[in-house]
Design a protein around this motif. Structure first.
Motif, PDB file in Angstrom:
ATOM      1  N   VAL A 101      -7.904   0.799  16.471  1.00  0.00           N
ATOM      2  CA  VAL A 101      -7.895   0.399  15.066  1.00  0.00           C
ATOM      3  C   VAL A 101      -8.592   1.440  14.209  1.00  0.00           C
ATOM      4  CG1 VAL A 101      -8.833  -1.274  13.429  1.00  0.00           C
ATOM      5  CG2 VAL A 101      -7.663  -2.060  15.481  1.00  0.00           C
ATOM      6  N   ALA A 102      -9.724   1.952  14.675  1.00  0.00           N
ATOM      7  CA  ALA A 102     -10.433   2.986  13.913  1.00  0.00           C
ATOM      8  C   ALA A 102      -9.531   4.190  13.668  1.00  0.00           C
ATOM      9  CB  ALA A 102     -11.695   3.410  14.650  1.00  0.00           C
ATOM     10  N   GLY A 103      -8.709   4.516  14.655  1.00  0.00           N
ATOM     11  CA  GLY A 103      -7.824   5.673  14.534  1.00  0.00           C
ATOM     12  C   GLY A 103      -6.678   5.492  13.563  1.00  0.00           C
ATOM     13  N   LEU A 104      -6.436   4.261  13.106  1.00  0.00           N
ATOM     14  CA  LEU A 104      -5.351   4.010  12.160  1.00  0.00           C
ATOM     15  C   LEU A 104      -5.717   4.440  10.742  1.00  0.00           C
ATOM     16  CD1 LEU A 104      -4.235   0.440  13.330  1.00  0.00           C
ATOM     17  CD2 LEU A 104      -3.151   2.637  13.869  1.00  0.00           C
ATOM     18  N   SER A 105      -7.020   4.513  10.456  1.00  0.00           N
ATOM     19  CA  SER A 105      -7.484   4.935   9.137  1.00  0.00           C
ATOM     20  C   SER A 105      -7.624   6.448   9.084  1.00  0.00           C
ATOM     21  CB  SER A 105      -8.842   4.293   8.822  1.00  0.00           C
ATOM     22  OG  SER A 105      -9.500   4.968   7.774  1.00  0.00           O
ATOM     23  N   VAL A 106      -7.376   7.014   7.924  1.00  0.00           N
ATOM     24  CA  VAL A 106      -7.557   8.460   7.783  1.00  0.00           C
ATOM     25  C   VAL A 106      -9.024   8.848   7.921  1.00  0.00           C
ATOM     26  CG1 VAL A 106      -5.530   8.705   6.304  1.00  0.00           C
ATOM     27  CG2 VAL A 106      -7.775   8.364   5.251  1.00  0.00           C
ATOM     28  N   PHE A 107      -9.933   7.885   7.793  1.00  0.00           N
ATOM     29  CA  PHE A 107     -11.363   8.146   7.936  1.00  0.00           C
ATOM     30  C   PHE A 107     -11.852   7.902   9.355  1.00  0.00           C
ATOM     31  CE2 PHE A 107     -10.844   6.732   3.442  1.00  0.00           C
ATOM     32  CZ  PHE A 107     -11.057   7.982   2.856  1.00  0.00           C
ATOM     33  N   ILE A 167      -6.613  -9.891 -13.931  1.00  0.00           N
ATOM     34  CA  ILE A 167      -6.385 -10.473 -12.606  1.00  0.00           C
ATOM     35  C   ILE A 167      -5.836  -9.384 -11.705  1.00  0.00           C
ATOM     36  CG2 ILE A 167      -4.138 -11.393 -13.364  1.00  0.00           C
ATOM     37  CD1 ILE A 167      -4.555 -13.658 -11.265  1.00  0.00           C
ATOM     38  N   ASN A 168      -6.520  -9.148 -10.604  1.00  0.00           N
ATOM     39  CA  ASN A 168      -6.127  -8.101  -9.673  1.00  0.00           C
ATOM     40  C   ASN A 168      -6.320  -8.588  -8.240  1.00  0.00           C
ATOM     41  OD1 ASN A 168      -5.675  -5.578 -11.467  1.00  0.00           O
ATOM     42  ND2 ASN A 168      -7.658  -6.361 -12.173  1.00  0.00           N
ATOM     43  N   ALA A 169      -5.651  -7.926  -7.310  1.00  0.00           N
ATOM     44  CA  ALA A 169      -5.777  -8.275  -5.896  1.00  0.00           C
ATOM     45  C   ALA A 169      -6.276  -7.068  -5.111  1.00  0.00           C
ATOM     46  CB  ALA A 169      -4.440  -8.745  -5.332  1.00  0.00           C
ATOM     47  N   ILE A 170      -7.180  -7.329  -4.190  1.00  0.00           N
ATOM     48  CA  ILE A 170      -7.665  -6.303  -3.261  1.00  0.00           C
ATOM     49  C   ILE A 170      -6.949  -6.504  -1.936  1.00  0.00           C
ATOM     50  CG2 ILE A 170      -9.672  -5.350  -2.071  1.00  0.00           C
ATOM     51  CD1 ILE A 170     -11.422  -6.524  -4.278  1.00  0.00           C
ATOM     52  N   GLN A 171      -6.500  -5.402  -1.338  1.00  0.00           N
ATOM     53  CA  GLN A 171      -5.755  -5.473  -0.077  1.00  0.00           C
ATOM     54  C   GLN A 171      -6.522  -4.740   1.029  1.00  0.00           C
ATOM     55  OE1 GLN A 171      -1.148  -5.744  -1.278  1.00  0.00           O
ATOM     56  NE2 GLN A 171      -2.001  -3.728  -1.680  1.00  0.00           N
ATOM     57  N   PRO A 172      -7.464  -5.437   1.673  1.00  0.00           N
ATOM     58  CA  PRO A 172      -8.206  -4.787   2.761  1.00  0.00           C
ATOM     59  C   PRO A 172      -7.315  -4.527   3.963  1.00  0.00           C
ATOM     60  CG  PRO A 172      -9.333  -6.756   1.950  1.00  0.00           C
ATOM     61  CD  PRO A 172      -7.938  -6.791   1.418  1.00  0.00           C
ATOM     62  N   GLY A 173      -7.735  -3.556   4.753  1.00  0.00           N
ATOM     63  CA  GLY A 173      -7.113  -3.332   6.048  1.00  0.00           C
ATOM     64  C   GLY A 173      -7.955  -3.999   7.123  1.00  0.00           C
ATOM     65  N   PHE A 174      -8.213  -3.280   8.203  1.00  0.00           N
ATOM     66  CA  PHE A 174      -9.034  -3.830   9.281  1.00  0.00           C
ATOM     67  C   PHE A 174     -10.511  -3.700   8.905  1.00  0.00           C
ATOM     68  CE2 PHE A 174      -5.068  -2.589  11.349  1.00  0.00           C
ATOM     69  CZ  PHE A 174      -4.767  -3.736  12.065  1.00  0.00           C
ATOM     70  N   VAL A 175     -11.178  -4.840   8.791  1.00  0.00           N
ATOM     71  CA  VAL A 175     -12.575  -4.866   8.378  1.00  0.00           C
ATOM     72  C   VAL A 175     -13.408  -5.490   9.490  1.00  0.00           C
ATOM     73  CG1 VAL A 175     -14.210  -5.686   6.639  1.00  0.00           C
ATOM     74  CG2 VAL A 175     -11.887  -5.047   5.967  1.00  0.00           C
ATOM     75  N   THR A 185      -5.174  -4.447 -14.782  1.00  0.00           N
ATOM     76  CA  THR A 185      -4.786  -5.826 -14.498  1.00  0.00           C
ATOM     77  C   THR A 185      -3.405  -5.871 -13.846  1.00  0.00           C
ATOM     78  OG1 THR A 185      -4.774  -8.075 -15.419  1.00  0.00           O
ATOM     79  CG2 THR A 185      -3.641  -6.368 -16.704  1.00  0.00           C
ATOM     80  N   GLY A 186      -3.163  -6.922 -13.105  1.00  0.00           N
ATOM     81  CA  GLY A 186      -1.885  -7.081 -12.412  1.00  0.00           C
ATOM     82  C   GLY A 186      -1.680  -6.096 -11.287  1.00  0.00           C
ATOM     83  N   GLN A 187      -2.790  -5.533 -10.764  1.00  0.00           N
ATOM     84  CA  GLN A 187      -2.678  -4.476  -9.769  1.00  0.00           C
ATOM     85  C   GLN A 187      -3.043  -4.946  -8.370  1.00  0.00           C
ATOM     86  OE1 GLN A 187      -1.356  -1.389 -10.744  1.00  0.00           O
ATOM     87  NE2 GLN A 187      -1.031  -2.758 -12.486  1.00  0.00           N
ATOM     88  N   LEU A 188      -2.453  -4.299  -7.384  1.00  0.00           N
ATOM     89  CA  LEU A 188      -2.722  -4.545  -5.971  1.00  0.00           C
ATOM     90  C   LEU A 188      -3.425  -3.299  -5.441  1.00  0.00           C
ATOM     91  CD1 LEU A 188       0.847  -5.854  -5.046  1.00  0.00           C
ATOM     92  CD2 LEU A 188      -1.055  -7.136  -6.061  1.00  0.00           C
ATOM     93  N   LEU A 189      -4.723  -3.404  -5.227  1.00  0.00           N
ATOM     94  CA  LEU A 189      -5.505  -2.232  -4.837  1.00  0.00           C
ATOM     95  C   LEU A 189      -5.626  -2.131  -3.321  1.00  0.00           C
ATOM     96  CD1 LEU A 189      -6.440  -2.979  -7.840  1.00  0.00           C
ATOM     97  CD2 LEU A 189      -8.425  -1.566  -7.324  1.00  0.00           C
ATOM     98  N   ASP A 190      -4.996  -1.138  -2.755  1.00  0.00           N
ATOM     99  CA  ASP A 190      -5.065  -0.928  -1.322  1.00  0.00           C
ATOM    100  C   ASP A 190      -6.491  -0.515  -0.954  1.00  0.00           C
ATOM    101  OD1 ASP A 190      -3.107  -0.315   1.224  1.00  0.00           O
ATOM    102  OD2 ASP A 190      -4.881   0.979   1.200  1.00  0.00           O
ATOM    103  N   ALA A 191      -7.091  -1.267  -0.049  1.00  0.00           N
ATOM    104  CA  ALA A 191      -8.462  -0.994   0.380  1.00  0.00           C
ATOM    105  C   ALA A 191      -8.502  -0.938   1.900  1.00  0.00           C
ATOM    106  CB  ALA A 191      -9.402  -2.079  -0.134  1.00  0.00           C
ATOM    107  N   SER A 192      -7.580  -0.131   2.448  1.00  0.00           N
ATOM    108  CA  SER A 192      -7.433  -0.076   3.906  1.00  0.00           C
ATOM    109  C   SER A 192      -7.958   1.198   4.497  1.00  0.00           C
ATOM    110  CB  SER A 192      -5.938  -0.210   4.270  1.00  0.00           C
ATOM    111  OG  SER A 192      -5.220   0.928   3.833  1.00  0.00           O
ATOM    112  N   GLY A 193      -8.591   2.045   3.691  1.00  0.00           N
ATOM    113  CA  GLY A 193      -9.063   3.322   4.211  1.00  0.00           C
ATOM    114  C   GLY A 193      -7.927   4.217   4.655  1.00  0.00           C
ATOM    115  N   GLY A 194      -6.790   4.089   3.973  1.00  0.00           N
ATOM    116  CA  GLY A 194      -5.646   4.926   4.325  1.00  0.00           C
ATOM    117  C   GLY A 194      -5.008   4.548   5.646  1.00  0.00           C
ATOM    118  N   THR A 195      -5.068   3.270   6.016  1.00  0.00           N
ATOM    119  CA  THR A 195      -4.451   2.838   7.270  1.00  0.00           C
ATOM    120  C   THR A 195      -2.933   2.932   7.200  1.00  0.00           C
ATOM    121  OG1 THR A 195      -6.264   1.339   7.812  1.00  0.00           O
ATOM    122  CG2 THR A 195      -4.119   0.828   8.784  1.00  0.00           C
ATOM    123  N   HIS A 196      -2.341   3.496   8.242  1.00  0.00           N
ATOM    124  CA  HIS A 196      -0.889   3.642   8.377  1.00  0.00           C
ATOM    125  C   HIS A 196      -0.271   4.474   7.263  1.00  0.00           C
ATOM    126  CE1 HIS A 196       0.099   1.258  11.892  1.00  0.00           C
ATOM    127  NE2 HIS A 196      -0.731   0.310  11.481  1.00  0.00           N
TER     128      HIS A 196
END
Length: 254
Positions: free
Chosen positions: A211-217, A185-193, A242-253
């Motif tokens: 918003v685009a400028g907040l991501s490192v990409f 069981i894991n959680a995905i943490q999107p940023g601005f999509v 398992t038990g993980q929170l995966l940051d999927a924000s493109g390096g936001t903030h």
């Protein structure tokens, strides 16, 4: 055919946005996908058609989440649909994606909005997992959709942020119990999509660029960016995660 051949997946809130992309990606890997929707049957049917035209397998599953009774209704419908297609009601992958947003600072949040957020974003996923467990095969996968707002201070949406913090806590708290069955069981943490939920900002040139400028990409996230992560978490390749929170924000903030 793919890493999810002969697997069965339920993706909630799959008629648009991230949920749609996740459903398509899991089907691409060979899973039979139940495309859940709340109200928009036409959009869900279009998702199913798109998956089938690409050689995948999917079917729509309509239930509007309101109470625990609606969760039972969902699984009753899912049981019937799976028995018709596979011969039993077993499930391999649950993607808890359905959710809502309600903007509002702590000063102007009203009780109705707060209660609705907690009901849809916390209570419904909780009981979706509860009712999935008897149906979930050993070595199954649960993927919860959280948000990067849990690590970013956004005073405009504290109630929404709280709901995603609850999803993080649920993910961590269940991981040791489910491990005995090989279930991750894991959680995905999107940023601005770039989804319909963010359309007002997307369509505003200044907001879009900010918003685009907040991501490192220096760009917005795309639903497919999140779907690829979900495909990994749904696959055998993620067996040791398992038990993980995966940051999927493109390096936001960062």
């Amino acid at each position: 055919m793919g890493k999810l051949k002969n697997k069965v997946a339920l993706v909630t809130g799959a008629s648009r946005g991230i949920g749609r992309a996740v459903a398509a990606r899991l089907a691409q890997e060979g899973a039979l996908v139940a495309v859940h929707y709340g109200r928009n049957r036409e959009a869900a049917d279009e998702v199913v058609r798109s998956i089938e035209q690409s050689g995948g397998r999917a079917f729509p599953l309509g239930v509007e989440f309101r109470t625990l009774a609606s969760i039972h209704e969902l699984y009753d419908k899912l049981d019937a649909a799976l028995k018709e297609r596979t011969g039993d009601n077993r499930l391999d992958i649950l993607v808890n994606n359905a959710g809502i947003a309600r903007p509002g600072t702590i000063q102007n949040t009203v009780e109705e909005d707060f209660d609705t957020l907690m009901n849809i974003n916390v209570k419904m996923p909780y009981f979706l997992v509860q009712q999935a467990l008897p149906r979930l095969r050993d070595d199954g996968r649960i993927i919860n959709m959280s948000s990067a707002v849990t690590r970013i201070s956004l005073p405009e949406i504290p109630a929404y942020t709280m709901t995603k913090g609850a999803i993080n806590a649920l993910t961590l708290s269940l991981s040791s119990e489910l491990g005995a069955r090989g279930i991750t069981i894991n959680a995905i943490q999107p940023g601005f999509v770039a989804t319909e939920m963010n359309a007002p900002t997307l369509n505003d040139p200044v907001g879009h660029e900010t918003v685009a400028g907040l991501s490192v990409f220096r760009r917005w996230g795309q639903p497919e960016d999140i779907a690829d992560i979900a495909a990994f978490l749904a696959s055998p390749d993620s067996r040791w995660v398992t038990g993980q929170l995966l940051d999927a924000s493109g390096g936001t903030h960062l």
